[in-house]
Scaffold this active site. Structure first.
Site, PDB file in Angstrom:
ATOM      1  N   TYR A  82       0.790  -1.222   0.000  1.00  0.00           N
ATOM      2  CA  TYR A  82       0.000   0.000   0.000  1.00  0.00           C
ATOM      3  C   TYR A  82       0.831   1.287   0.000  1.00  0.00           C
ATOM      4  CZ  TYR A  82      -3.818  -3.163   1.110  1.00  0.00           C
ATOM      5  OH  TYR A  82      -4.723  -4.186   1.071  1.00  0.00           O
ATOM      6  N   PRO A  95     -11.671  -0.680  -1.725  1.00  0.00           N
ATOM      7  CA  PRO A  95     -12.841  -1.481  -2.116  1.00  0.00           C
ATOM      8  C   PRO A  95     -14.144  -0.726  -1.850  1.00  0.00           C
ATOM      9  CG  PRO A  95     -11.353  -2.697  -0.643  1.00  0.00           C
ATOM     10  CD  PRO A  95     -10.977  -1.254  -0.569  1.00  0.00           C
ATOM     11  N   HIS A 331      -7.961   0.584   2.375  1.00  0.00           N
ATOM     12  CA  HIS A 331      -7.671  -0.818   2.628  1.00  0.00           C
ATOM     13  C   HIS A 331      -6.474  -1.064   3.550  1.00  0.00           C
ATOM     14  CE1 HIS A 331      -8.015  -5.013   2.085  1.00  0.00           C
ATOM     15  NE2 HIS A 331      -8.275  -5.062   0.806  1.00  0.00           N
ATOM     16  N   SER A 547     -10.416 -12.636  -4.398  1.00  0.00           N
ATOM     17  CA  SER A 547     -10.606 -12.693  -2.948  1.00  0.00           C
ATOM     18  C   SER A 547     -12.014 -13.175  -2.641  1.00  0.00           C
ATOM     19  CB  SER A 547     -10.389 -11.310  -2.320  1.00  0.00           C
ATOM     20  OG  SER A 547     -10.515 -11.373  -0.915  1.00  0.00           O
TER      21      SER A 547
END
Length: 670
Positions: A82, A95, A331, A547
């Site tokens: 990240y 997301p 996230h 995922s």
């Protein structure tokens, strides 16, 4: 002898043979390049692994380093995944999640729902602040083992601060008692504690009404400052430095960075945002799943709701005037499981309040007027906002998203066939990609490592040799029997399940390699050649980023692809149906989300048909054995017409741990 010299020598030994084999073929150059690359990689790996080589040196230093840390991988992983990423957060990182849709006939109903949601969050946060959350425990492999709960405690205390060359994750503590309400591209402070007393739901509603009125008054002159958080991270970091020179900006940014969460009161979305294939919904004037999730993922454009966001904040709850509700979350502090647990608690709480009409807390008189955040925007920052507006709108137009609601069966079907539902879906994704593109590619499937302190995720690589062998059999015409295909399927599932087990138990490949690479930089050694090799780069180019995010309610989550030529696939298997959200980029000519979805639907049906056909044949044999045994005693194999004879042989040959019992193939893949 140097590595390149050894490669040249090995290549020359095989050059004549290679030339004869590929003579006259257009692919000669490509074949030679591939073999060269393979031999080079093998030599580099051998050098890395050799006795007293650089790999062993780094491994020993990593062991020593790990002794000084709670979790040696956490900070490196966070930066790698990240903080060093420079792409904008919307589409590329954050997301989105859709909640069950509501029906608001008036603005008051929208704000009442928002007040109830805020009360539910405060209820949940009270449990978090008291460190009273029940500890999650493993349900598979070493059942009952406690899991790390740190992610839950970061949900309302974290903020991603833009920086260069990397961002940083701020933890503000648990003393914040305000939220930020975004409405019509403006931001307002809503204090939820007054005179040491928590505001009642009625008081929260009153303050939200005031904020909505203030937003109406300032809508025409409001500057879309929220768009800055949709810029690439370096651009936003420079713009923030510019803004911090002004006192009012510093105060506004401080209030945003320290708030518990952001509540976005959105405008309604026109029905024209529906997917072109949503004919039924559009004819009924109903927004479809695609329109709903795009609103949560990015706001659907600077002229709609994208500027009504602050993407750096961990939790952003979205409540739209037309009844669409959901979440956009940053996230880096937490994985989906902690977010889903929070959301399901909130939705259940809100339903209980609605049904039981619980007694509200006593209202507090003389509520202070909510504070509106003030901004001083320099010409330079103004230019950045304008450029970001164009860039994010271009990115939004490029995103290709489709929601597949597969209702033929859910996770119970693979379970009844002694198969792991996750492995079943993962192999369906491999089959789908192979059908469309004719090859398998690097696949990322997140696997939780919360069995370890501060554990996040490692990667299950579903694109295995066993998966390739199976998908080739599935697309071949009349070359394999059903039982041969089933044997190869169980072999591929065995590989997938074994890899999953190794990964969640801390024996994953990707984090370990990352640790060795980062360790070299930590101790000032050159980056080993295996990490600069083209094969390593390709292995980390995740064309399929996948995922599983399970929910018990009609909610679902999605995210964008992680590479320009890739797909993002987020799936949610319920007992009797599966929701799959597929994303791609329109700018890549060979990827198309709805086509992938339809092909995936066909793959799932093809796999279920395979299971049913082979099960029926096994049941036929089992019934014949039982009936014959009752009448005449046990029969020999020769007296039975066994359509699965060759398949049973392959099960023993290819499927590890497979047990034959009365014609049934059994394997525990859970």
């Amino acid at each position: 002898m140097k590595a390149n010299d050894r490669i040249s020598l090995a290549f020359k030994r095989h050059a004549d043979v290679l030339y004869v084999v590929t003579l006259g073929r257009a692919s000669l150059k490509r074949v030679i390049a591939s073999i060269w690359q393979m031999m080079r990689t093998e030599i580099l790996v051998d050098d890395f692994r050799r006795e007293k080589g650089i790999g062993q040196v780094l491994q020993e230093k990593l062991r020593q380093f790990a002794e000084t840390k709670e979790n040696w991988a956490y900070s490196w992983w966070l930066d790698d995944m990240y903080m060093r990423a420079r792409l904008p957060l919307p589409v590329n990182s954050n997301p989105g999640m859709v909640f069950p849709r509501q029906h608001f006939e008036t603005r008051r109903q929208q704000l009442r729902y928002a007040a109830r949601l805020i009360s539910g969050i405060l209820d949940y946060k009270t449990i978090i602040d008291a460190k009273a959350l029940p500890v999650d425990r493993c349900r598979h492999k070493e059942k009952g083992q406690p899991l790390c709960m740190a992610q839950y405690y970061r949900l309302f205390t974290s903020y991603r601060l833009p920086g260069h060359p990397k961002d940083s994750l701020l933890i503000s503590g648990m003393d914040s008692h305000h939220i930020i309400v975004a409405c019509k591209n403006q931001f307002f402070v809503l204090d939820l504690l007054l005179n040491y007393q928590r505001l009642s739901e009625d008081d929260v509603f009153t303050q939200l009404e005031r904020i909505a009125d203030m937003a109406d008054e300032g809508a025409k002159t409001a500057k879309p400052v929220g768009l800055l958080t949709a810029a690439d991270r370096t651009t936003w970091a420079h713009a923030r430095e510019d803004m911090m020179r002004d006192m009012s900006n510093r105060e506004s940014l401080d209030l945003l960075e320290r708030c518990m969460f952001v509540l976005c009161l959105d405008r309604g979305i026109p029905i024209s945002f529906n997917h072109q294939r949503s004919v039924d919904e559009t004819s009924l004037n109903v927004r479809d799943d695609v329109s709903l999730i795009l609103q949560m993922l990015h706001g659907q454009g600077s002229s709609v709701n994208t500027a009504n966001r602050w993407f750096d904040k961990t939790m952003q709850f979205v409540i739209s005037r037309d009844g669409s509700c959901g979440l956009n979350y940053e996230h880096s502090p937490s994985e989906g499981i902690a977010v889903v647990q929070l959301i399901e608690h909130l939705l259940k709480y809100m339903q209980e309040v609605h049904e039981k009409k619980l007694r509200r807390m006593q209202s507090i008189c003389e509520l202070p007027q909510p504070q509106q955040l003030e901004w001083s925007v320099s010409p330079g920052v103004e230019g950045t906002i304008q450029a970001t507006m164009e860039n994010i709108d271009r990115s939004i137009r490029d995103l290709d998203l489709y929601v597949l609601r597969f209702d033929h069966f859910g996770r119970e079907f693979p379970k009844k066939n002694n198969m792991s539902p996750d492995s079943f879906i993962q192999l369906a994704l491999q089959l789908t990609y192979y059908k469309i593109h004719g090859a398998l590619v690097s696949t990322y499937e997140s696997a939780s490592t919360r069995r370890f302190r501060l554990g996040r995720v490692d990667n299950i690589r579903a694109n295995s040799p066993a998966a390739l062998e199976w998908v080739k059999a599935m697309v071949a015409k009349n070359e394999y029997t059903d039982h041969e295909k089933m044997a190869l399927l169980r072999k591929a599932m065995g590989w997938q399940t074994q890899t999953m087990t190794q990964t969640i138990l801390g024996q994953g490949l990707d984090c370990h390699l990352m640790g060795l690479r980062e360790m070299a930089a930590e101790v000032g050694l050159p980056v080993p050649d295996i990490f600069t090799d083209d094969t390593y780069r390709k292995s980390n180019h995740f064309t399929l980023s996948t995922s599983q995010v399970n929910t018990t309610m009609d909610t679902f989550m999605c995210y964008g692809p992680v590479v320009p030529d890739g797909y993002g696939v987020c799936y949610n298997p319920h007992p009797n149906d599966i929701i799959v959200v597929i994303t791609a980029f329109k700018s890549h000519a060979e990827t198309q989300s709805d086509y992938f979805a339809y092909t995936l639907e066909g793959s799932l049906l093809q796999m279920s048909e395979l299971c049913l056909k082979t099960n029926q044949e096994h049941e036929f044999v089992a019934d014949k054995v039982r009936n014959a045994s009752l009448q005449n005693g046990p029969l020999s194999n020769e007296s039975l017409e066994l359509p699965a004879k060759k398949g049973r042989h392959l099960l023993h040959q290819h499927g590890t741990d497979i047990v034959q019992s009365n014609g049934h193939a059994k394997k525990d893949l859970e």
